[in-house]
Design a protein around this motif. Structure first.
Motif, PDB file in Angstrom:
ATOM      1  N   GLN A  39      -2.098  10.877  -2.835  1.00 55.47           N
ATOM      2  CA  GLN A  39      -3.155   9.904  -2.559  1.00 55.47           C
ATOM      3  C   GLN A  39      -4.427  10.618  -2.125  1.00 55.47           C
ATOM      4  O   GLN A  39      -5.514  10.072  -2.216  1.00 55.47           O
ATOM      5  N   TYR A  78       1.220   5.381   0.413  1.00 53.06           N
ATOM      6  CA  TYR A  78       0.646   6.666   0.830  1.00 53.06           C
ATOM      7  C   TYR A  78       1.591   7.797   0.443  1.00 53.06           C
ATOM      8  O   TYR A  78       2.774   7.792   0.797  1.00 53.06           O
ATOM      9  N   LYS A  97      -7.038   4.787   5.701  1.00 49.07           N
ATOM     10  CA  LYS A  97      -7.292   3.840   4.606  1.00 49.07           C
ATOM     11  C   LYS A  97      -6.064   2.971   4.334  1.00 49.07           C
ATOM     12  O   LYS A  97      -6.176   1.769   4.091  1.00 49.07           O
ATOM     13  N   THR A  98      -4.885   3.598   4.359  1.00 48.91           N
ATOM     14  CA  THR A  98      -3.653   2.858   4.085  1.00 48.91           C
ATOM     15  C   THR A  98      -3.394   1.818   5.176  1.00 48.91           C
ATOM     16  O   THR A  98      -3.046   0.669   4.886  1.00 48.91           O
ATOM     17  N   ALA A 128       0.874  -1.177   0.000  1.00 52.26           N
ATOM     18  CA  ALA A 128       0.000   0.000   0.000  1.00 52.26           C
ATOM     19  C   ALA A 128       0.907   1.222   0.000  1.00 52.26           C
ATOM     20  O   ALA A 128       1.932   1.250   0.689  1.00 52.26           O
ATOM     21  N   GLN A 147     -15.107   1.372   1.531  1.00 52.24           N
ATOM     22  CA  GLN A 147     -14.728   1.031   0.168  1.00 52.24           C
ATOM     23  C   GLN A 147     -13.253   0.646   0.021  1.00 52.24           C
ATOM     24  O   GLN A 147     -12.793   0.316  -1.055  1.00 52.24           O
ATOM     25  N   ALA A 148     -12.507   0.691   1.141  1.00 55.40           N
ATOM     26  CA  ALA A 148     -11.089   0.321   1.094  1.00 55.40           C
ATOM     27  C   ALA A 148     -10.906  -1.197   0.996  1.00 55.40           C
ATOM     28  O   ALA A 148      -9.804  -1.669   0.733  1.00 55.40           O
ATOM     29  N   GLY A 149     -11.997  -1.949   1.227  1.00 56.15           N
ATOM     30  CA  GLY A 149     -11.926  -3.399   1.056  1.00 56.15           C
ATOM     31  C   GLY A 149     -11.111  -4.109   2.119  1.00 56.15           C
ATOM     32  O   GLY A 149     -10.465  -5.119   1.850  1.00 56.15           O
ATOM     33  N   SER A 150     -11.167  -3.600   3.367  1.00 52.42           N
ATOM     34  CA  SER A 150     -10.360  -4.203   4.428  1.00 52.42           C
ATOM     35  C   SER A 150     -11.033  -5.417   5.056  1.00 52.42           C
ATOM     36  O   SER A 150     -10.386  -6.203   5.754  1.00 52.42           O
ATOM     37  N   SER A 170      -5.774  -1.385   5.303  1.00 54.77           N
ATOM     38  CA  SER A 170      -5.685  -2.335   4.200  1.00 54.77           C
ATOM     39  C   SER A 170      -4.934  -3.572   4.689  1.00 54.77           C
ATOM     40  O   SER A 170      -4.220  -3.524   5.689  1.00 54.77           O
ATOM     41  N   GLU A 171      -5.092  -4.677   3.995  1.00 56.39           N
ATOM     42  CA  GLU A 171      -4.421  -5.903   4.420  1.00 56.39           C
ATOM     43  C   GLU A 171      -3.019  -5.983   3.845  1.00 56.39           C
ATOM     44  O   GLU A 171      -2.437  -7.060   3.725  1.00 56.39           O
ATOM     45  N   ALA A 172      -2.456  -4.833   3.508  1.00 58.11           N
ATOM     46  CA  ALA A 172      -1.098  -4.798   2.960  1.00 58.11           C
ATOM     47  C   ALA A 172      -0.096  -5.225   4.024  1.00 58.11           C
ATOM     48  O   ALA A 172      -0.212  -4.857   5.193  1.00 58.11           O
TER      49      ALA A 172
END
Length: 636
Positions: A393, A389, A452-453, A387, A409-412, A456-458
């Motif tokens: 961004q 940043y 958001k960063t 991810a 909407q970040a899909g976490s 995330s599942e990053a």
């Protein structure tokens, strides 16, 4: 020197200040701190006379002069060279110099004893004003805050907003007002420039008031902290580290006093309730009622700190290596950034990439992210989810979304309650979480993008200047989040406190090579200073003998003509590249502004122009390479 007495200032129905007071003495070095939105910048504008107080007074001594560096100066432009702009600080000397030049010009055609006498007096005045050294002083300060010698005679309008702000800072430092007010001066400075300004301000003869969220900068410069809190100005004698200790002690004393008072109130209320119906106790009951009414209430201590209480989770664990970079080279036309350098990132590496601006730190982040074409090998490891940043961004945020919707909407995969807990950590209250992105300030948008960063599942993060626009509490939240983060990351930052809290490796770019120090920032600083001291104590090595170059064969008249034409064309392309680069930098600054997203037409137009300028810049770079190659062939 300057006194603020019972100051009150309201925005709408909200009080920023109410009966607030403070004093500024000559040579005071004051750090003005507080949460974003508490009114720090407003106070500087009230002192400067830009705003008028609703009540109270701001009085200053007759000999008090004020110099004010604020974000409004970003828009200032002129055709004058930056060294000329900086020398405007010496107004009397500059005016005298112009009069001298006029008389010298007049003497060429109209000689008279009167003119010669006037010239002599003006030259004596110019020397008394130290006018012969003003350019040298201006150049010293400009180079100290990061400008190269070749930049000094370029027009101010060619520079981006951040660099224009540096010129304004140089001008103020040269003016030496008796009160110097700086609003977030380190936002536009790299590490070497920050250190230079620190040294300058420590020795500054006048008073200084600084609004800053850079803890190390405040520790190194200020001797007094003024905390903007609960509409008041609370003074602490000492630097920022002293303030933290003293505030904790004061809050402990206040909380104990509050609890003792509350216990006394409860006892008094119980006495009143128990005996209010008894005639024999009427006088005592009335006495206690009046005592409660006269009581000066002690406020309970409110905790300004916030703790991160959410857990990071990955859907995939990466392999041992996150990324390998081998024999990497990167240049923009004639400008070489990296040359045959290599590096690797392993799982659990927490890397801070530091150094001066222009060395290629952000470029290196984009190379790691795969967003920048590069020569050499770039190999991403197994199961790596990244991810990224950066300030741009913020552009990807949907301005019509509510904050909570943006995080969904970040899909976490997190539940709404989990997302709301995350937003609470990032200082968004329950009501704030339903605000639309388009009404947020730049700092609030930064917090949303960071949230958001981080959710995330990053398992690999790339963060470019994440602390910009964050106040101390938001910065502390980010530090806690990164300390808990089980993955790997690379952070570009000039914030030394932030870097010292989160990094276990230091990267820096030197001589077009990416270099690594395998330790914390404090260890790196100690190692660097030790090396610099050792280098300074060594005698200079003897200069190598310069061998004479073999003379090249003389060129034919045709070749000489071709060479002149090519060099002329090359100069035109170089000028074009410089103009395009400056325009691109300005457009990037415009796109980073929060205001532009409130105007869809302006946003669309700016994005379209950015794409056009970027395309023209790529074409110009290709053309430059062709011309440079042709010139090299003719010179062989």
């Amino acid at each position: 020197m300057l006194s603020i007495t019972n100051l009150s200032y309201f925005i709408g129905g909200r009080a920023l200040y109410e009966n607030a007071s403070m004093f500024i003495k000559p040579k005071d070095k004051i750090g003005l701190i507080g949460l974003n939105g508490r009114g720090k910048s407003t106070l500087l504008k009230l002192i400067n006379g830009d705003y008028k107080a609703d009540a109270g007074s701001i009085s200053k001594s007759n000999d008090c002069t004020i110099g004010f560096l604020n974000q409004d100066l970003l828009s200032y432009q002129t055709e004058d060279a930056i060294v000329t702009v900086a020398m405007e600080a010496f107004k009397d000397a500059v005016d005298t110099q112009r009069q001298i030049e006029k008389i010298l010009h007049k003497l060429e055609t109209e000689y008279s004893d009167e003119l010669v006498e006037r010239l002599a007096k003006l030259q004596e005045k110019f020397e008394h004003l130290d006018g012969y050294s003003m350019q040298a002083k201006a150049e010293e300060v400009l180079e100290g805050i990061g400008f190269s010698t070749s930049d000094l005679h370029r027009p101010l309008k060619e520079f981006s907003g951040g660099w224009r702000m540096r010129v304004m800072l140089a001008k103020l430092l040269l003016e030496k007002p008796s009160l110097l007010m700086l609003d977030e001066p380190t936002n536009h400075l790299d590490l070497p420039s920050i250190e230079w300004v620190e040294n300058y301000l420590r020795d500054y003869e006048g008073a200084v008031v600084i609004v800053s969220h850079d803890r190390r900068f405040l520790d190194n410069v200020v001797t007094k902290i003024v905390d903007v809190t609960q509409q008041q100005l609370v003074t602490y004698e000492g630097n920022y580290s002293f303030y933290l200790q003293e505030k904790e002690l004061r809050q402990e004393i206040q909380q104990n006093a509050y609890e003792n008072q509350q216990q006394k109130i409860r006892q008094t209320e119980r006495f009143i309730e128990r005996f209010k119906a008894k005639a024999t106790k009427a006088r005592q009951v009335q006495s206690r009622v009046k005592a409660l009414e006269r009581l000066d209430m002690i406020e309970e201590v409110t905790d300004d700190t916030a703790a991160v209480n959410f857990k990071f989770r990955f859907s995939q664990q990466p392999g041992r290596f996150i990324i390998n970079l081998k024999d990497i080279s990167k240049s923009y036309g004639p400008l070489e950034i990296l040359k045959h350098t290599s590096a690797s990132i392993e799982r659990t590496d927490k890397i801070a990439l530091i150094g001066a601006n222009g060395k290629g730190k952000s470029t290196m982040l984009r190379i790691i992210a795969g967003e920048e074409p590069v020569e050499g090998e770039r190999t991403m490891g197994y199961n790596v989810i990244r991810a990224f940043y950066a300030q741009h961004q913020l552009e990807s945020l949907n301005v019509e979304n509510e904050i909570i919707e943006e995080l969904k909407q970040a899909g976490s995969g997190k539940t709404e309650q989990e997302l709301r807990n995350v937003l609470g950590c990032f200082l968004f209250s329950d009501e704030d979480q339903f605000k639309k992105i388009k009404v947020l300030s730049g700092g609030e948008k930064s917090r949303v993008a960071l949230a958001k960063t981080l959710i995330s599942e990053a398992n690999f993060l790339l963060l470019d200047e994440p602390t910009n626009h964050l106040d101390f509490i938001s910065e502390n939240i980010l530090i806690q989040a990164l300390q808990q983060y089980a993955g790997s990351f690379v952070v570009v930052s000039h914030n030394r406190h932030f870097v010292s809290q989160i990094a276990n490796k230091i990267w820096y770019i030197e001589d077009k090579q990416l270099k690594e120090y395998p330790g914390t920032y404090e260890e790196y600083e100690y190692w660097k200073k030790k090396n610099e001291a050792a280098a300074a104590s060594k005698p200079e090595p003897p200069k190598p003998k310069v061998e004479k170059k073999q003379e090249t064969a003389p060129k034919t008249p045709t070749q000489t003509t071709q060479l002149k034409t090519l060099e002329k064309d090359l100069k035109k392309v170089e000028d074009q590249i410089e103009t395009l680069q400056n325009r691109k930098a300005q457009l990037e600054l415009d796109l980073a502004s929060s205001e532009i997203y409130a105007d869809a037409e302006r946003l669309k137009k700016t994005q379209k122009e950015f794409e056009k300028v970027n395309g023209e810049l790529n074409v110009a770079n290709v053309q430059w390479e062709k011309l440079a190659t042709a010139i090299d062939e003719l010179n062989k």
